[in-house]
Design an enzyme around this catalytic site. Sequence first.
Site, PDB file in Angstrom:
ATOM      1  N   LYS A  35       0.847  -1.198   0.000  1.00 15.80           N
ATOM      2  CA  LYS A  35       0.000   0.000   0.000  1.00 15.80           C
ATOM      3  C   LYS A  35       0.883   1.249   0.000  1.00 15.80           C
ATOM      4  O   LYS A  35       2.094   1.162   0.261  1.00 15.80           O
ATOM      5  CB  LYS A  35      -0.909  -0.016   1.234  1.00 15.80           C
ATOM      6  N   TYR A 258      14.237  30.171  10.052  1.00 16.58           N
ATOM      7  CA  TYR A 258      12.965  30.763  10.480  1.00 16.58           C
ATOM      8  C   TYR A 258      12.816  30.759  11.993  1.00 16.58           C
ATOM      9  O   TYR A 258      13.167  29.789  12.663  1.00 16.58           O
ATOM     10  CB  TYR A 258      11.800  29.979   9.879  1.00 16.58           C
TER      11      TYR A 258
HETATM   12  C1  LIG Z   1      -0.453  -1.918   6.665  1.00 13.89           C
HETATM   13  C2  LIG Z   1      -1.013  -3.193   7.140  1.00 13.89           C
HETATM   14  C3  LIG Z   1      -0.180  -4.271   7.454  1.00 13.89           C
HETATM   15  C4  LIG Z   1       1.326  -4.182   7.435  1.00 13.89           C
HETATM   16  O1  LIG Z   1       1.772  -3.730   8.683  1.00 13.89           O
HETATM   17  P1  LIG Z   1       3.334  -3.596   8.990  1.00 13.89           P
HETATM   18  O2  LIG Z   1       3.382  -3.136  10.388  1.00 13.89           O
HETATM   19  O3  LIG Z   1       3.853  -2.574   8.028  1.00 13.89           O
HETATM   20  O4  LIG Z   1       3.914  -4.944   8.757  1.00 13.89           O
HETATM   21  C5  LIG Z   1      -0.766  -5.460   7.819  1.00 13.89           C
HETATM   22  N1  LIG Z   1      -2.108  -5.577   7.886  1.00 13.89           N
HETATM   23  C6  LIG Z   1      -2.940  -4.563   7.610  1.00 13.89           C
HETATM   24  C7  LIG Z   1      -4.395  -4.757   7.723  1.00 13.89           C
HETATM   25  C8  LIG Z   1      -2.418  -3.339   7.239  1.00 13.89           C
HETATM   26  O5  LIG Z   1      -3.251  -2.324   6.968  1.00 13.89           O
END
Ligand SMILES: *Cc1c(COP(=O)(O)O)cnc(C)c1O
Length: 362
Positions: A35, A258
């Site tokens: 993702k 800044y």
């Molecule tokens: C993003 C996600 C993962 C992966 O989690 P990590 O901590 O990056 O391994 C697993 N399951 C679901 C449902 C997620 O949304």
Amino acid sequence: MPRPIVATIHTDALRHNLQVARQQAGAAKVWAVVKANAYGHGLMRAMHVLSDVDGLALIEPDAAVAVREAGWKKPILMLEGFFDATDAVSFMQNDIQFAVHNEDQIAVLEAISLRLPEVQCDVWLKMNSGMNRLGFRPDVFHAAYARLRAIPCVRSIGMMMHFANADEANNPHLPVAEQVRRFRQGTAGLEGPLCIANSAAQMLEPELDLDWVRAGIMLYGATPGARTAREFGLEPAMTLSSQIIAIQHLAPGEAVGYGSSFVATKPMRIGVVACGYADGYPRTAPTGTPVIVHGVRTGTVGRISMDMMAVDLTDIPDAHLESPVELWGKNLPIDDVATAAGTIGYELMCAVAPRVPVQESK
Ligand SMILES: *Cc1c(COP(=O)(O)O)cnc(C)c1O
């Protein structure tokens, strides 16, 4: 010449981390969680480099269809399920599996089954075992399963859940064991593959690796918590680097950047780096956030601005204009920067901005 900032993706590290995931998972199959553009590493790149994995899991419908159209033949799983009936039909037509996490989605599948009797789907019924984001509570899980089972278009039903505290098994509010107990109880007697472990659960509690695991952050070489990435045997898959584009000499009492929030108390030599929050570097990073300049670990100075930041070169006399700067990566764990900035490696890698060119190396 392009601006000197670049994100380098280390393909060997991605492959190595997948091997670690495979070893940890034992007999379980591995979903590579890709993702958010593979956590900033490039979706198509991840698809090619991680081609040995058993399936790709993600969130964005257009990205899932793109992966299928790019030739990915193995399973694809939508972790948040579909967002409307059009998505659901598109997933079915593209042989994309998806989570089902609420009653409305089941009703949509019932309607699709009447309208399009030829399409089929493989779904993952999601349990809310205490995280309280998505899913059916354990006491209604059997009923949801039975309703899904009765839909002609549903070919198979897996069962999944997500841990709130996989990196802290004994969290007093919701221990890992309690979520596992609820999951076991809610799924007792139901047929289908089980998938509960994210990176942290997978590495810290291998007995939870069941039929499938969902490996995300570990593939990219940052820690999911509890131990450092290096202690988990992971290698950084991204290096964010840039260069020194200006040098300033401060007298005691002079300020940088800044808000004039940093004031020198001694003579200082300051480097200006072509990297700022518009590149995805966290603006919240305080003075002293680690950075490597000319091979030496030093710290940021003053506020991070949109396109630049200042770093302390006082003890790096060899640093000069165009000296290389590593913001995070091979020599500076992204988790060190994240900790200094009050966040996690996940957020930093996902936030690298589109204007930062990406290159690949081994
Ligand atoms: C993003 C996600 C993962 C992966 O989690 P990590 O901590 O990056 O391994 C697993 N399951 C679901 C449902 C997620 O949304």
